[in-house]
Write a protein that holds these residues in place. Sequence first.
Motif, PDB file in Angstrom:
ATOM      1  N   ALA A  53     -49.563 -11.822 -21.675  1.00  0.00           N
ATOM      2  CA  ALA A  53     -48.239 -11.471 -21.685  1.00  0.00           C
ATOM      3  C   ALA A  53     -47.012 -12.411 -21.220  1.00  0.00           C
ATOM      4  O   ALA A  53     -45.966 -12.525 -21.701  1.00  0.00           O
ATOM      5  N   VAL A  87     -48.206  -3.695 -25.076  1.00  0.00           N
ATOM      6  CA  VAL A  87     -47.893  -2.649 -24.395  1.00  0.00           C
ATOM      7  C   VAL A  87     -48.327  -1.430 -24.373  1.00  0.00           C
ATOM      8  O   VAL A  87     -48.698  -0.695 -23.724  1.00  0.00           O
ATOM      9  N   TRP A 107     -48.981  -5.226 -18.671  1.00  0.00           N
ATOM     10  CA  TRP A 107     -48.741  -4.217 -19.607  1.00  0.00           C
ATOM     11  C   TRP A 107     -49.525  -2.653 -19.255  1.00  0.00           C
ATOM     12  O   TRP A 107     -49.540  -1.766 -19.805  1.00  0.00           O
TER      13      TRP A 107
END
Length: 150
Positions: A53, A87, A107
């Motif tokens: 991420a 996500v 996420w």
Amino acid sequence: MTEPSRTRRMTGVGMVLVFVYGILALAATGRSTVQILRDFDEAPLAYSLSAVAAVVYILATLALMFAKSRVWYRIAWVSVVFELVGVVVVGTLSIAAPELFQHATVWSLYGSGYFWVPLVLPFFGIWWLVVHHGPSRVPAEQAVPVEQTR
């Protein structure tokens, strides 16, 4: 030969969007670094996803900043869509199979640890790319034509 007039790359919403992506990139990078250095053996999947991420947010930040070029425009699309898929998938799995995510990621639960910004942000990114940087607004990368002399 006159130099083409320069226009600002971003104004208003674009600057806010890049700023928020930058903040999220810093937050995700810090979080994943601490998680990996301190407790990686406790939750390697979750902490690796936090690192992924972070990389996605860094890439998205840069790509949105430089989206005037076709290459960066494409990178912006890939990174923002990857973020949205990430996500949604991780958020859904963290609810459906919580044993996979006993330790939170950026996420997890659709980014609830970040006030759901990770879930909402890619929609704004996609909107901005479509409205302000559509293909007709991104110049084709081509060689500068050679001037003909007489």
